[in-house]
Motif scaffolding. Structure first.
Motif, PDB file in Angstrom:
ATOM      1  N   VAL A 161       3.887  15.323 -38.201  1.00 58.26           N
ATOM      2  CA  VAL A 161       3.627  16.448 -38.539  1.00 58.26           C
ATOM      3  C   VAL A 161       2.048  16.831 -38.090  1.00 58.26           C
ATOM      4  O   VAL A 161       1.443  15.953 -38.311  1.00 58.26           O
ATOM      5  CB  VAL A 161       3.503  16.911 -40.025  1.00 58.26           C
ATOM      6  CG1 VAL A 161       3.088  18.225 -40.108  1.00 58.26           C
ATOM      7  CG2 VAL A 161       4.894  16.783 -40.869  1.00 58.26           C
ATOM      8  N   ASN A 208      -1.452  21.312 -39.242  1.00 58.07           N
ATOM      9  CA  ASN A 208      -0.250  22.115 -39.997  1.00 58.07           C
ATOM     10  C   ASN A 208       0.011  21.309 -41.315  1.00 58.07           C
ATOM     11  O   ASN A 208       1.243  21.592 -42.170  1.00 58.07           O
ATOM     12  CB  ASN A 208       1.198  21.974 -39.277  1.00 58.07           C
ATOM     13  CG  ASN A 208       0.848  22.795 -37.906  1.00 58.07           C
ATOM     14  OD1 ASN A 208      -0.069  23.626 -37.791  1.00 58.07           O
ATOM     15  ND2 ASN A 208       1.901  22.660 -37.337  1.00 58.07           N
ATOM     16  N   GLU A 250      -1.063  21.754 -44.616  1.00 61.68           N
ATOM     17  CA  GLU A 250      -1.134  22.498 -45.527  1.00 61.68           C
ATOM     18  C   GLU A 250       0.246  23.356 -45.455  1.00 61.68           C
ATOM     19  O   GLU A 250       1.104  23.851 -46.400  1.00 61.68           O
ATOM     20  CB  GLU A 250      -2.296  23.534 -45.785  1.00 61.68           C
ATOM     21  CG  GLU A 250      -3.468  22.675 -46.258  1.00 61.68           C
ATOM     22  CD  GLU A 250      -3.283  21.707 -47.445  1.00 61.68           C
ATOM     23  OE1 GLU A 250      -3.008  22.390 -48.352  1.00 61.68           O
ATOM     24  OE2 GLU A 250      -3.706  20.658 -47.348  1.00 61.68           O
ATOM     25  N   ALA A 251       0.493  23.872 -44.480  1.00 59.98           N
ATOM     26  CA  ALA A 251       1.863  24.627 -43.922  1.00 59.98           C
ATOM     27  C   ALA A 251       3.137  23.748 -44.407  1.00 59.98           C
ATOM     28  O   ALA A 251       3.814  24.270 -45.050  1.00 59.98           O
ATOM     29  CB  ALA A 251       1.824  25.338 -42.779  1.00 59.98           C
ATOM     30  N   TYR A 252       2.736  22.575 -43.814  1.00 60.31           N
ATOM     31  CA  TYR A 252       4.046  21.594 -44.447  1.00 60.31           C
ATOM     32  C   TYR A 252       4.152  21.468 -45.916  1.00 60.31           C
ATOM     33  O   TYR A 252       5.311  21.348 -46.444  1.00 60.31           O
ATOM     34  CB  TYR A 252       3.854  20.248 -43.760  1.00 60.31           C
ATOM     35  CG  TYR A 252       4.981  19.342 -44.137  1.00 60.31           C
ATOM     36  CD1 TYR A 252       6.239  19.347 -43.039  1.00 60.31           C
ATOM     37  CD2 TYR A 252       5.058  18.458 -44.965  1.00 60.31           C
ATOM     38  CE1 TYR A 252       7.360  18.680 -43.313  1.00 60.31           C
ATOM     39  CE2 TYR A 252       6.060  17.716 -45.284  1.00 60.31           C
ATOM     40  CZ  TYR A 252       7.380  17.760 -44.646  1.00 60.31           C
ATOM     41  OH  TYR A 252       8.518  17.049 -45.014  1.00 60.31           O
ATOM     42  N   GLU A 260      -1.097  13.661 -35.115  1.00 56.40           N
ATOM     43  CA  GLU A 260      -0.046  13.801 -35.899  1.00 56.40           C
ATOM     44  C   GLU A 260       0.009  12.902 -37.158  1.00 56.40           C
ATOM     45  O   GLU A 260      -0.785  11.837 -36.930  1.00 56.40           O
ATOM     46  CB  GLU A 260       1.235  13.896 -35.191  1.00 56.40           C
ATOM     47  CG  GLU A 260       1.384  14.974 -34.454  1.00 56.40           C
ATOM     48  CD  GLU A 260       2.732  14.977 -33.462  1.00 56.40           C
ATOM     49  OE1 GLU A 260       3.528  15.765 -33.352  1.00 56.40           O
ATOM     50  OE2 GLU A 260       3.059  13.492 -33.209  1.00 56.40           O
ATOM     51  N   GLN A 268       9.454  29.018 -37.931  1.00 56.81           N
ATOM     52  CA  GLN A 268       8.248  28.764 -38.610  1.00 56.81           C
ATOM     53  C   GLN A 268       8.021  27.335 -39.273  1.00 56.81           C
ATOM     54  O   GLN A 268       7.179  27.016 -39.873  1.00 56.81           O
ATOM     55  CB  GLN A 268       8.085  29.793 -39.965  1.00 56.81           C
ATOM     56  CG  GLN A 268       8.297  31.091 -39.404  1.00 56.81           C
ATOM     57  CD  GLN A 268       8.164  31.871 -40.726  1.00 56.81           C
ATOM     58  OE1 GLN A 268       8.232  31.621 -41.892  1.00 56.81           O
ATOM     59  NE2 GLN A 268       8.449  33.289 -40.443  1.00 56.81           N
ATOM     60  N   PRO A 316       6.695  23.671 -39.384  1.00 62.65           N
ATOM     61  CA  PRO A 316       5.345  23.105 -39.166  1.00 62.65           C
ATOM     62  C   PRO A 316       5.385  21.832 -38.415  1.00 62.65           C
ATOM     63  O   PRO A 316       4.300  21.248 -38.496  1.00 62.65           O
ATOM     64  CB  PRO A 316       4.743  23.121 -40.461  1.00 62.65           C
ATOM     65  CG  PRO A 316       5.553  22.956 -41.524  1.00 62.65           C
ATOM     66  CD  PRO A 316       6.772  23.915 -40.923  1.00 62.65           C
TER      67      PRO A 316
END
Length: 104
Positions: free
Chosen positions: A11, A15, A17-19, A64, A97, A99
Motif C-alpha cells: 500500500v 494511501n 488512511e484511505a486503506y 509503500e 477506488q 488504495p
C-alpha cells in the motif's frame, strides 16, 4: 479446524488512511456475512528479504508499506459461502477506488 484466508498487499504510504477506511468497511462486510474474525496489520519493521519476504512477495517499493491481513471461518464450506456473499456485496464494488495495486 478453522479455515483461514490470508492477504499480503503493498500500500502506498500516501494511501494508508484511505486503506484503513476501506479495511474497516471490508471487516464489517466479512463479519456480517459470517466470518469468525477479520484482522488487518501494517508492517512496521519488515525487511526486504534476500530470497523471500512479504515485501518481496508484493514487490513493495520504498514508498509503500506491507499490509498482512487474514480472515477466519468455521470451515472451508463456510468460507466459500461467505466469500460468495462478500464478492457480491455492493460496499466492496469500487475497484477504481482501491488504495493499492490489487494485481500485486
Amino acid at each position: 479446524m478453522p479455515y483461514v484466508d490470508g492477504f499480503v498487499l503493498a500500500v502506498p504510504k500516501a494511501n494508508i488512511e484511505a486503506y484503513k477506511a476501506m479495511a474497516r468497511t471490508a471487516g464489517d462486510v466479512w463479519m456480517e456475512h459470517g466470518a469468525l474474525s477479520y484482522v488487518e496489520t501494517i508492517g512496521d519493521d519488515v525487511p526486504y528479504g534476500e530470497l523471500t519476504s512479504f515485501p518481496r512477495a508484493v514487490q513493495a517499493t520504498d514508498d509503500e508499506v506491507v499490509v498482512f491481513s487474514w480472515v477466519t471461518y468455521a470451515d472451508r464450506a463456510t468460507r466459500d459461502a461467505v466469500m460468495a456473499k462478500v464478492m457480491a456485496d455492493e460496499r466492496l464494488k469500487s475497484p477504481d477506488q482501491m488504495p493499492f495495486d490489487g494485481k500485486r
